[in-house]
Design a protein around this motif. Structure first.
Motif, PDB file in Angstrom:
ATOM      1  N   MET A 206       0.839  -1.256   0.104  1.00 17.93           N
ATOM      2  CA  MET A 206       0.018   0.020   0.007  1.00 17.93           C
ATOM      3  C   MET A 206       0.928   1.229   0.149  1.00 17.93           C
ATOM      4  SD  MET A 206      -3.212   0.819   0.244  1.00 17.93           S
ATOM      5  CE  MET A 206      -4.302   2.162   0.258  1.00 17.93           C
ATOM      6  N   THR A 207       0.731   2.251  -0.766  1.00 20.05           N
ATOM      7  CA  THR A 207       1.382   3.326  -1.133  1.00 20.05           C
ATOM      8  C   THR A 207       1.042   4.599  -0.085  1.00 20.05           C
ATOM      9  OG1 THR A 207       2.006   2.757  -3.554  1.00 20.05           O
ATOM     10  CG2 THR A 207       2.538   4.771  -2.682  1.00 20.05           C
ATOM     11  N   ALA A 208       1.920   4.792   0.619  1.00 18.99           N
ATOM     12  CA  ALA A 208       1.558   6.109   1.521  1.00 18.99           C
ATOM     13  C   ALA A 208       1.829   7.201   0.789  1.00 18.99           C
ATOM     14  CB  ALA A 208       2.151   6.210   2.677  1.00 18.99           C
ATOM     15  N   LEU A 209       3.139   7.459   0.101  1.00 19.46           N
ATOM     16  CA  LEU A 209       3.230   8.777  -0.461  1.00 19.46           C
ATOM     17  C   LEU A 209       3.779   8.414  -1.940  1.00 19.46           C
ATOM     18  CD1 LEU A 209       3.978  12.185   0.414  1.00 19.46           C
ATOM     19  CD2 LEU A 209       6.209  11.067   0.111  1.00 19.46           C
ATOM     20  N   ARG A 210       3.170   9.205  -2.739  1.00 21.68           N
ATOM     21  CA  ARG A 210       4.014   8.959  -4.273  1.00 21.68           C
ATOM     22  C   ARG A 210       4.312  10.482  -4.881  1.00 21.68           C
ATOM     23  NH1 ARG A 210       4.132   5.174  -7.724  1.00 21.68           N
ATOM     24  NH2 ARG A 210       2.386   3.965  -6.710  1.00 21.68           N
ATOM     25  N   ALA A 211       5.516  10.663  -5.025  1.00 14.93           N
ATOM     26  CA  ALA A 211       6.113  11.987  -5.728  1.00 14.93           C
ATOM     27  C   ALA A 211       6.526  11.691  -7.057  1.00 14.93           C
ATOM     28  CB  ALA A 211       7.320  12.301  -4.663  1.00 14.93           C
ATOM     29  N   SER A 212       5.793  12.490  -7.899  1.00 12.75           N
ATOM     30  CA  SER A 212       6.177  12.170  -9.362  1.00 12.75           C
ATOM     31  C   SER A 212       6.856  13.293 -10.058  1.00 12.75           C
ATOM     32  CB  SER A 212       5.052  11.340 -10.052  1.00 12.75           C
ATOM     33  OG  SER A 212       3.809  12.144  -9.836  1.00 12.75           O
ATOM     34  N   GLY A 213       7.888  13.270 -10.642  1.00 14.28           N
ATOM     35  CA  GLY A 213       8.462  14.265 -11.580  1.00 14.28           C
ATOM     36  C   GLY A 213       8.674  15.571 -10.880  1.00 14.28           C
ATOM     37  N   LEU A 214       9.127  15.433  -9.513  1.00 15.40           N
ATOM     38  CA  LEU A 214       9.357  16.814  -8.927  1.00 15.40           C
ATOM     39  C   LEU A 214      10.592  17.670  -9.580  1.00 15.40           C
ATOM     40  CD1 LEU A 214       8.836  15.849  -5.256  1.00 15.40           C
ATOM     41  CD2 LEU A 214       7.327  16.910  -6.801  1.00 15.40           C
ATOM     42  N   HIS A 215      10.302  19.003  -9.750  1.00 12.74           N
ATOM     43  CA  HIS A 215      11.145  20.010 -10.144  1.00 12.74           C
ATOM     44  C   HIS A 215      11.336  21.025  -9.374  1.00 12.74           C
ATOM     45  CE1 HIS A 215      12.390  18.392 -14.276  1.00 12.74           C
ATOM     46  NE2 HIS A 215      11.157  17.844 -14.286  1.00 12.74           N
ATOM     47  N   LYS A 216      12.612  21.659  -8.907  1.00 11.77           N
ATOM     48  CA  LYS A 216      12.557  23.004  -8.453  1.00 11.77           C
ATOM     49  C   LYS A 216      13.628  23.494  -8.765  1.00 11.77           C
ATOM     50  CE  LYS A 216      11.059  26.325  -5.514  1.00 11.77           C
ATOM     51  NZ  LYS A 216       9.946  26.877  -5.533  1.00 11.77           N
ATOM     52  N   ALA A 217      13.691  24.771  -9.039  1.00 12.99           N
ATOM     53  CA  ALA A 217      15.030  25.626  -9.267  1.00 12.99           C
ATOM     54  C   ALA A 217      14.971  26.805  -8.577  1.00 12.99           C
ATOM     55  CB  ALA A 217      15.156  26.254 -11.000  1.00 12.99           C
ATOM     56  N   PHE A 218      16.177  27.228  -8.046  1.00 13.75           N
ATOM     57  CA  PHE A 218      16.528  28.454  -7.239  1.00 13.75           C
ATOM     58  C   PHE A 218      17.450  29.386  -8.255  1.00 13.75           C
ATOM     59  CE2 PHE A 218      15.857  25.314  -4.089  1.00 13.75           C
ATOM     60  CZ  PHE A 218      14.936  25.847  -3.321  1.00 13.75           C
ATOM     61  N   GLY A 219      16.588  30.598  -8.706  1.00 16.20           N
ATOM     62  CA  GLY A 219      17.292  31.166  -9.507  1.00 16.20           C
ATOM     63  C   GLY A 219      17.997  30.451 -11.044  1.00 16.20           C
ATOM     64  N   GLY A 220      19.099  30.521 -11.087  1.00 18.09           N
ATOM     65  CA  GLY A 220      19.354  29.353 -12.370  1.00 18.09           C
ATOM     66  C   GLY A 220      19.749  27.867 -11.758  1.00 18.09           C
ATOM     67  N   VAL A 221      19.994  27.683 -10.386  1.00 17.34           N
ATOM     68  CA  VAL A 221      20.224  26.215 -10.154  1.00 17.34           C
ATOM     69  C   VAL A 221      18.842  25.525 -10.096  1.00 17.34           C
ATOM     70  CG1 VAL A 221      21.493  25.119  -8.343  1.00 17.34           C
ATOM     71  CG2 VAL A 221      21.755  27.639  -8.663  1.00 17.34           C
ATOM     72  N   GLN A 222      19.194  24.038 -10.733  1.00 16.70           N
ATOM     73  CA  GLN A 222      18.078  23.473 -10.729  1.00 16.70           C
ATOM     74  C   GLN A 222      18.362  22.346  -9.664  1.00 16.70           C
ATOM     75  OE1 GLN A 222      15.736  23.333 -13.286  1.00 16.70           O
ATOM     76  NE2 GLN A 222      14.563  21.835 -11.990  1.00 16.70           N
ATOM     77  N   ALA A 223      17.746  22.681  -8.395  1.00 16.48           N
ATOM     78  CA  ALA A 223      18.099  21.965  -7.238  1.00 16.48           C
ATOM     79  C   ALA A 223      17.396  20.775  -7.332  1.00 16.48           C
ATOM     80  CB  ALA A 223      17.505  22.548  -6.014  1.00 16.48           C
ATOM     81  N   VAL A 224      16.385  20.337  -7.846  1.00 21.31           N
ATOM     82  CA  VAL A 224      15.649  19.105  -7.889  1.00 21.31           C
ATOM     83  C   VAL A 224      15.170  18.991  -9.470  1.00 21.31           C
ATOM     84  CG1 VAL A 224      13.827  17.783  -7.305  1.00 21.31           C
ATOM     85  CG2 VAL A 224      15.237  19.020  -5.610  1.00 21.31           C
ATOM     86  N   ALA A 225      15.551  17.874 -10.146  1.00 20.51           N
ATOM     87  CA  ALA A 225      15.365  17.898 -11.381  1.00 20.51           C
ATOM     88  C   ALA A 225      14.469  16.456 -11.783  1.00 20.51           C
ATOM     89  CB  ALA A 225      16.426  18.074 -12.565  1.00 20.51           C
ATOM     90  N   GLY A 226      13.228  16.404 -11.688  1.00 23.75           N
ATOM     91  CA  GLY A 226      12.330  15.327 -12.168  1.00 23.75           C
ATOM     92  C   GLY A 226      12.614  14.152 -11.498  1.00 23.75           C
ATOM     93  N   VAL A 227      12.635  14.231 -10.031  1.00 24.54           N
ATOM     94  CA  VAL A 227      12.580  13.017  -9.176  1.00 24.54           C
ATOM     95  C   VAL A 227      11.305  12.331  -8.633  1.00 24.54           C
ATOM     96  CG1 VAL A 227      13.227  12.559  -6.643  1.00 24.54           C
ATOM     97  CG2 VAL A 227      14.679  14.134  -7.909  1.00 24.54           C
ATOM     98  N   SER A 228      11.328  11.339  -8.651  1.00 30.17           N
ATOM     99  CA  SER A 228       9.982  10.295  -8.608  1.00 30.17           C
ATOM    100  C   SER A 228      10.265   9.328  -7.568  1.00 30.17           C
ATOM    101  CB  SER A 228       9.446   9.958  -9.818  1.00 30.17           C
ATOM    102  OG  SER A 228       9.233  10.756 -10.858  1.00 30.17           O
ATOM    103  N   PHE A 229       9.281   9.230  -6.563  1.00 30.67           N
ATOM    104  CA  PHE A 229       9.598   8.066  -5.520  1.00 30.67           C
ATOM    105  C   PHE A 229       8.307   7.839  -4.969  1.00 30.67           C
ATOM    106  CE2 PHE A 229      10.867  11.867  -3.329  1.00 30.67           C
ATOM    107  CZ  PHE A 229      10.341  11.700  -2.295  1.00 30.67           C
ATOM    108  N   ALA A 230       8.167   6.684  -4.170  1.00 32.06           N
ATOM    109  CA  ALA A 230       7.180   6.437  -3.585  1.00 32.06           C
ATOM    110  C   ALA A 230       7.454   5.727  -2.282  1.00 32.06           C
ATOM    111  CB  ALA A 230       6.071   5.184  -4.379  1.00 32.06           C
TER     112      ALA A 230
END
Lengths: 246, 608
Positions: A1-25
């Motif tokens: 049974m999945t509690a949490l599913r993150a899919s395709g997370l992206h986050k950039a600060f200014g020009g820095v891509q801190a998180v680029a396409g992270v998926s997990f469950a």
């Protein structure tokens, strides 16, 4: 049974891509570790899941419901607990009051302007403190605790809301090795016993390989490996990131 | 068209004067993080010293310039002494105590100036070259103002060169960004801080000396100038010199043109601009979020319910207060009523400042709204006293709720400055509006017949003020109070357990406003009148002093502080003409001796 599913997370600060396409469950009762070198994007991932940051793209689903971009206070109500890398407790209160406030928040009592807060949820608070072995320190000021005790208090505060998902950012940083193992063994018992899903980051590889059911490895914002301890140990890319190489 | 050109030039000249004071304040704040309340006093000293020098010099322009520079240098020297003698000991104290200490300096300088130069305004006999004017677009424009227009950008350029082209300037800029790092690199901070403070003081002195020919040296300069300078520095962004010039320009031009368009709203206008800028850019036009200074003593004391001994003491004092009508005469009762009003006022500020974590520089706003609401209910609407006593807290609370909506997301100095701005708006409205009687205030507001007896009114004040204070205390120990404190202690943690810090703070803000409004309403019926001074800066500072004297980190602090302050004030004002000097010295001594406040020190002794 999945509690949490993150899919395709992206986050950039200014020009820095801190998180680029992270998926997990994460499954119920699962201990999932997130590791990676400094600057890999672990804390950003945490803040995206925990509602401190809003992702540029991607979704976060909790028990099948979309919680993307919801503020932490809303997530707390949905059963997401969290501890912080830089320990944050309520320094003007005693250890027990720290937990009492969390219990009052969980039971939505915080608009009550009358009646002593000191008297509410006393026994529940002491019981929670006993779970993390802090009951003897219940009446001490939270501001003067030793580092390891602060971490355990944070855990008790996070558990007060009876979470289904617990996010722990560096839960054992600054603790002595023996203490680390003890704390994470406790978390593991809680996870497996209550069906609590735990996502944690950690620098101590002994702790990670000792307690995690599954491990995610991040590097420069990308998820580069995922698997159990043996699989991660054997993974060539992980070895390259940590040990250097081609 | 011509009128516009003249107003533009007037505005530019005003901008230069504003910039000179603000530049010093912003440089000092940038490096030392001290908000220097005494900066206006340095400006005033600059003007007085310049007067003393210039009346002894020949009237030629060259001599005048030399005299002005000499005055600036002398003020810089005073600034250096101030830094070495006082501020150096306070860099690690909480920022509000630094503020309190510099306010003590302001009081001391006021009385010393009065002693040295006398009570009269000192104008400079103006030689012909200072009186000259230039024909511009058919109108005559003072030549001296043209000079001022040039001096502002000139000083900005000189400062820019100093900060970008010298080693000292590089160190100052580095210290502005990260003073611990600069110290770790082996730079002698004390020399750096002293010189920075001297430079800032010198700029203030220069501003004062340059302002002399257009007006006079007078004893009101310090508070007027410090208010303007605060506004400019905050609008420009604290620590930013170009920001200060931009803000000075914006505000001076606005004032120049505001006189043409809205002659009755000039006072309000400046603060409306400030509020608008901060609502859009919370750190000012060119300011950045400040990195919290590391290793600072932001001690959060453990807060416990009152011990049995303290509770017993409190009950004894309360019993004594209840017995007072049978023991004391009307005069003592009126003094005690004042003390009760002060206690509730202080307790209301403490609620938002201590557990709420929101320091206010303009708490007199809510007191004043309550006071005027009661006064206007009585005189305008001819309502009986209970209506006035109800309207006071209601209106003040509603106003605080509306204003708080915009400001609770700010923190620290910016929040303090915005509350100051709001208080000044309320003051300006009271001062410039016909409804409130302007400067003459509202007179003849007496209690209803049943409460005319001083003993009855005292009992009523005791019920309302002591009841209000104890009620606030009870709220602070309730689940709401704990949640509020949680949001102050660790905002991210508070959110993570499901609390909403901004809402909690807003509620505390409104509650504090309502309680202050009640104090204001009671105070109005007690005094029988209300004036714009009820909302003045010094009234707000009174409240701050009471809370800080008592210790912001304690729950009994505001009660102790209010009683101590009111007592001290009454004794001093009766004992000596130099009460400002004495009060200022006492404040400074107290801050140096008890950086955590009186009740805070007592609490520390108990636990030690």
């Amino acid at each position: 049974m999945t509690a949490l599913r993150a899919s395709g997370l992206h986050k950039a600060f200014g020009g820095v891509q801190a998180v680029a396409g992270v998926s997990f469950a994460i499954g119920r009762g699962e201990m999932l570790a997130m590791i990676g070198p400094n600057g890999a994007g672990k804390t950003t991932c945490f803040d995206l899941v925990g509602g401190q940051l809003r992702p540029d793209a991607g979704r976060v689903m909790l028990d099948g419901q979309d919680i993307t971009g919801q503020p932490p206070r809303a997530l707390a109500r949905r059963g997401v607990g969290r501890t912080f890398q830089i320990t944050a407790v309520f320094a003007s209160m005693t250890v027990r009051e720290n937990v009492q406030v969390a219990l009052q928040a969980h039971h939505r009592r915080f608009w009550r302007c009358w009646g002593a807060a000191d008297a509410g949820f006393r026994d529940e608070a002491v019981a929670l403190l006993a779970q993390v072995d802090m009951q003897t320190q219940a009446d001490r000021a939270a501001g003067v605790l030793a580092y390891g005790d602060l971490k355990r208090l944070e855990l008790a505060v996070a558990l007060a809301a009876g979470p289904r998902l617990l996010l722990m950012d560096e839960p054992t940083a600054g603790m002595a090795p023996a203490e680390r193992t003890a704390l994470m063994a406790l978390v593991r018992r809680l996870a497996h016993g209550r069906g609590l899903a735990v996502l944690f980051t950690e620098h101590d590889m002994d702790v990670v390989f000792g307690v995690a059911d599954r491990i995610l490895v991040l590097n420069r914002g990308h998820l580069i490996a995922e698997g159990d301890a043996a699989a991660i140990r054997a993974d060539a890319r992980v070895r390259a990131v940590y040990l250097g190489g081609p | 068209m011509d009128a516009i050109l003249i107003q533009l030039l007037t505005g530019l000249a005003g901008a230069s004067s504003l910039f000179l004071v603000a530049a010093g304040l912003t440089v000092i704040f940038g490096v030392t993080r001290v908000v220097n309340f005494a900066h206006g006093s340095l400006f005033m000293l600059g003007a007085y010293i310049a007067w003393s020098i210039l009346v002894h010099l020949p009237r030629a322009p060259g001599w005048h310039a030399a005299g002005v520079l000499l005055a600036a240098l002398a003020t810089a020297g005073i600034g250096a002494l101030l830094e070495i003698g006082l501020l150096r000991r306070l860099y690690r104290a909480p920022e509000l105590l630094q503020l309190l200490a510099t306010f003590g300096v302001l009081l001391v300088v006021q009385d010393l100036t009065l002693l040295l130069w006398g009570p009269n305004d000192l104008a400079l006999p103006r030689p012909s070259w200072l009186r000259g004017s230039v024909a511009i677009a058919g109108a005559r424009f003072p030549a001296y103002d043209l000079l001022l227009i040039g001096i502002g950008p000139l000083v900005l350029a000189a400062l820019w060169l100093l900060f970008s082209r010298t080693r000292w300037g590089t160190l100052v800029r580095a210290a502005t960004q990260d003073r611990e790092m600069v110290a770790a690199l082996g730079v002698d901070q004390s020399v750096l801080f002293t010189t920075v403070f001297a430079l800032g003081a010198g700029l203030a002195g220069l501003g004062g000396a340059l302002a002399l020919p257009d007006g006079s040296a007078n004893l009101q300069m310090d508070l007027t100038v410090i208010t303007d300078a605060f506004v400019v520095v905050v609008v420009g962004g604290m620590g930013s010199l170009p920001g200060a010039y931009l803000a000075a320009l914006l505000i001076a031009l606005l004032q120049a043109f505001g006189v043409m368009l809205l002659p009755n709203a000039t006072l309000v206008l400046m603060f409306v601009v400030m509020a608008a800028v901060l609502a859009v850019r919370p750190h000012g036009l060119l300011g950045r979020a400040l990195a919290p200074a590391r290793g600072e003593a932001q001690a959060t004391a453990l807060i416990r319910p009152a011990s049995p001994a303290l509770r017993g003491l409190g009950l004894a004092v309360l019993a004594l207060a209840m017995a007072a009508p049978f023991l004391a005469g009307p005069f003592v009762l009126s003094v005690l009523t004042e003390a009760l009003v002060a206690m509730l006022f202080a307790a209301s500020l403490h609620a938002m400042m201590g557990p709420g974590g929101m320091a206010s520089f303009g708490h007199a706003a809510w007191f004043g709204i309550g006071a005027y609401a009661a006064a206007l209910a009585a005189k305008g609407l001819l309502m009986p006293m209970p209506v006035g006593l109800l309207l006071g807290p209601l209106l003040a609370g509603a106003a605080a709720l509306a204003f708080g909506w915009f400001v609770v997301r700010l923190s620290g100095v910016y929040l303090a400055m915005l509350t100051l701005a709001f208080a000044q708006i309320v003051w300006a409205v009271a001062f410039q509006s016909d409804l409130t009687g302007g400067d003459n205030g509202v007179l003849g507001i007496w209690p209803d017949a049943w409460a005319q007896d001083p003993r009855v009114f005292y009992a009523l004040a005791l019920v309302l003020c002591a009841g209000g204070t104890l009620g606030l205390r009870r709220v602070l120990f309730s689940p709401f109070g704990y949640a509020l404190r949680a949001a102050r202690d660790a905002p991210a943690r508070a959110e993570a357990i499901g609390l909403w810090p901004a809402r909690l703070r807003l509620a505390a803000f409104a509650l504090a406003g309502a309680a202050a409004g009640l104090a204001g309403a009671v105070g109005t019926y007690s005094k029988g009148s209300v004036f714009p001074t009820t909302i003045s800066i010094s009234r707000s500072v009174d409240a701050l002093l009471m809370v800080l004297l008592g210790g912001v980190q304690t729950m009994s602090g505001p009660i102790v502080g209010a009683l101590a302050y009111t007592g001290l004030y009454d004794v001093l004002i009766r004992a000596t003409d130099l009460w400002r000097l004495c009060l200022g010295l006492i404040i400074i001594a107290l801050v140096l001796a008890f950086p955590q406040g009186i009740a805070g020190a007592a609490a520390r002794d108990r636990t030690a």
